[in-house]
Design a protein around this motif. Structure first.
Motif, PDB file in Angstrom:
ATOM      1  N   GLU A  35       0.798  -1.228   0.000  1.00  0.00           N
ATOM      2  CA  GLU A  35       0.000   0.000   0.000  1.00  0.00           C
ATOM      3  C   GLU A  35       0.830   1.276   0.000  1.00  0.00           C
ATOM      4  O   GLU A  35       0.526   2.204  -0.753  1.00  0.00           O
ATOM      5  CB  GLU A  35      -0.981  -0.026   1.177  1.00  0.00           C
ATOM      6  CG  GLU A  35      -1.976   1.098   1.181  1.00  0.00           C
ATOM      7  CD  GLU A  35      -1.478   2.307   1.931  1.00  0.00           C
ATOM      8  OE1 GLU A  35      -1.934   3.412   1.586  1.00  0.00           O
ATOM      9  OE2 GLU A  35      -0.648   2.165   2.828  1.00  0.00           O
ATOM     10  N   ARG A  39       0.417   3.903  -2.986  1.00  0.00           N
ATOM     11  CA  ARG A  39      -0.066   5.260  -2.700  1.00  0.00           C
ATOM     12  C   ARG A  39       0.702   6.294  -3.519  1.00  0.00           C
ATOM     13  O   ARG A  39       0.153   7.305  -3.946  1.00  0.00           O
ATOM     14  CB  ARG A  39       0.087   5.554  -1.214  1.00  0.00           C
ATOM     15  CG  ARG A  39      -0.534   6.874  -0.809  1.00  0.00           C
ATOM     16  CD  ARG A  39      -0.361   7.139   0.644  1.00  0.00           C
ATOM     17  NE  ARG A  39      -0.990   6.068   1.420  1.00  0.00           N
ATOM     18  CZ  ARG A  39      -0.947   5.990   2.730  1.00  0.00           C
ATOM     19  NH1 ARG A  39      -0.305   6.913   3.418  1.00  0.00           N
ATOM     20  NH2 ARG A  39      -1.523   5.004   3.375  1.00  0.00           N
ATOM     21  N   GLN A  42      -0.300   7.686  -7.328  1.00  0.00           N
ATOM     22  CA  GLN A  42      -1.232   8.772  -7.635  1.00  0.00           C
ATOM     23  C   GLN A  42      -0.517  10.032  -8.119  1.00  0.00           C
ATOM     24  O   GLN A  42      -1.125  10.893  -8.752  1.00  0.00           O
ATOM     25  CB  GLN A  42      -2.102   9.096  -6.426  1.00  0.00           C
ATOM     26  CG  GLN A  42      -1.335   9.716  -5.267  1.00  0.00           C
ATOM     27  CD  GLN A  42      -2.202   9.979  -4.076  1.00  0.00           C
ATOM     28  OE1 GLN A  42      -3.320  10.440  -4.211  1.00  0.00           O
ATOM     29  NE2 GLN A  42      -1.687   9.657  -2.893  1.00  0.00           N
TER      30      GLN A  42
END
Length: 101
Positions: A35, A39, A42
């Motif tokens: 994760e 992240r 983006q």
């Protein structure tokens, strides 16, 4: 009336990853392990736009020594149009944020 007094804790990323690690969801569990890396994805569009902007401005206009000497501050001071300055700083913030994740 029993639902009035029931309490449900909030679902957090840690809670979800603990639950999935004990159950049979290996693919989803792998996504949760990655994760922090995911992240950062983006910010890829802003970074690519920044690279394109710099390429358009400096392609075949700087040699290696000039490129090594120019700083971000020099570049920003060289931008005369306020709108371009804001866009550049926004894109630069994408790089900075992705780098610190």
């Amino acid at each position: 009336l029993p639902h009035l007094w029931s309490y449900r804790s909030r679902i957090t990323l840690d809670h979800l990853s603990q639950t999935l690690s004990t159950q049979k969801y290996p693919i989803l569990n792998e996504f949760l392990k990655k994760e922090p890396i995911l992240r950062a994805t983006q910010y890829i569009p802003g970074i690519v736009q920044l690279q394109q902007q710099l390429h358009d401005l400096y392609h075949r206009r700087l040699d290696k020594t000039e490129a090594a000497q120019i700083t971000v501050g020099d570049f920003v001071r060289g931008l005369k149009i306020e709108h371009k300055k804001k866009l550049f700083l926004k894109k630069m913030n994408c790089v900075k944020t992705a780098w610190t994740l």
